[in-house]
Design an enzyme around this catalytic site. Sequence first.
Site, PDB file in Angstrom:
ATOM      1  N   PHE A   6       0.825  -1.211  -0.237  1.00 14.06           N
ATOM      2  CA  PHE A   6       0.064  -0.095   0.055  1.00 14.06           C
ATOM      3  C   PHE A   6       1.011   1.211  -0.159  1.00 14.06           C
ATOM      4  CE2 PHE A   6      -2.243   3.366   2.187  1.00 14.06           C
ATOM      5  CZ  PHE A   6      -3.456   3.304   1.319  1.00 14.06           C
ATOM      6  N   GLY A   7       0.490   2.076  -1.005  1.00 13.41           N
ATOM      7  CA  GLY A   7       1.200   3.333  -0.929  1.00 13.41           C
ATOM      8  C   GLY A   7       0.502   4.448  -0.546  1.00 13.41           C
ATOM      9  N   TYR A   8       0.936   5.437   0.194  1.00 16.70           N
ATOM     10  CA  TYR A   8       0.318   6.598   0.769  1.00 16.70           C
ATOM     11  C   TYR A   8       0.679   7.907   0.291  1.00 16.70           C
ATOM     12  CZ  TYR A   8       3.256   5.406   4.714  1.00 16.70           C
ATOM     13  OH  TYR A   8       4.373   4.912   5.545  1.00 16.70           O
ATOM     14  N   GLY A   9       2.115   7.798  -0.112  1.00 16.19           N
ATOM     15  CA  GLY A   9       3.130   8.908  -0.228  1.00 16.19           C
ATOM     16  C   GLY A   9       3.443   8.746  -1.878  1.00 16.19           C
ATOM     17  N   SER A  10       4.584   9.044  -1.852  1.00 20.46           N
ATOM     18  CA  SER A  10       5.022   9.119  -3.503  1.00 20.46           C
ATOM     19  C   SER A  10       4.797   7.670  -4.271  1.00 20.46           C
ATOM     20  CB  SER A  10       6.446   9.448  -3.685  1.00 20.46           C
ATOM     21  OG  SER A  10       7.342   8.461  -2.836  1.00 20.46           O
ATOM     22  N   GLU A  87      12.696   2.926   0.800  1.00 20.80           N
ATOM     23  CA  GLU A  87      11.878   3.081   2.156  1.00 20.80           C
ATOM     24  C   GLU A  87      12.699   3.024   3.389  1.00 20.80           C
ATOM     25  OE1 GLU A  87       9.010   4.615   1.700  1.00 20.80           O
ATOM     26  OE2 GLU A  87       9.148   4.346  -0.486  1.00 20.80           O
TER      27      GLU A  87
END
Length: 225
Positions: A6-10, A87
Amino acid sequence: MVFWIFGYGSLIWNPGFEYDEKMIGYIKDYRRVFDLACIDHQGTPEHPARTCTVEQKEGAVCWGAVFCVRGGPEKEKKAMEYLERRECEYDSKTLVDFYKEGDSSLQPAVTGVIIFTSTPDKVSNKYYLGPAPLEDMARQIATAFGPNGNNRDYLFRLEKTMFDIGHEDDYVIELANEVRKVLGIPGKGILMEKLVGVGAPHIPHEAHIPSLQLHPLPEAIAMDS
């Protein structure tokens, strides 16, 4: 074997790895915050940027995108190794349920989804900056830059991306507007920029903006795979 991230930024707009499926949706009981230091992308050890992480909050919803990687151990290993390098300032991986946009069943579309998270403790997590007054955070974001660009551009891009997927984040908007105030940029929010047909003007690195006194952070060390 398959894994979902799950990506919540870039990661939403620039995943950077080969994936097989992407869905827009959300996770529950987490919210987006800018409490993590970035020293290798939009910041440096001497002048860390503030980057996006998530913190637990009951009842909160965090929108973003989930990516599926399937196709065998080598492909999955390559994707995960890339993510762990990218990350490296996040010290934990957490498994969550993902809910797909437009699904009225109220049941998770995918379970066991990986998200990169950070321990909210300055002693055990050397990259955790913690919360700060909005004005101080905005001044830090307005002035920080690193090998991959300006901290402020990261924030503005996140604001625009959330607008584009139809799920604006009030916290991101508030912080972005405060950064605009520091930079002397007129207008408020990506919606205003779209209405008038202009984007944020270019602000050179050398622009005179009072900066915060920040303590240098150690060099980033990639997590083990």
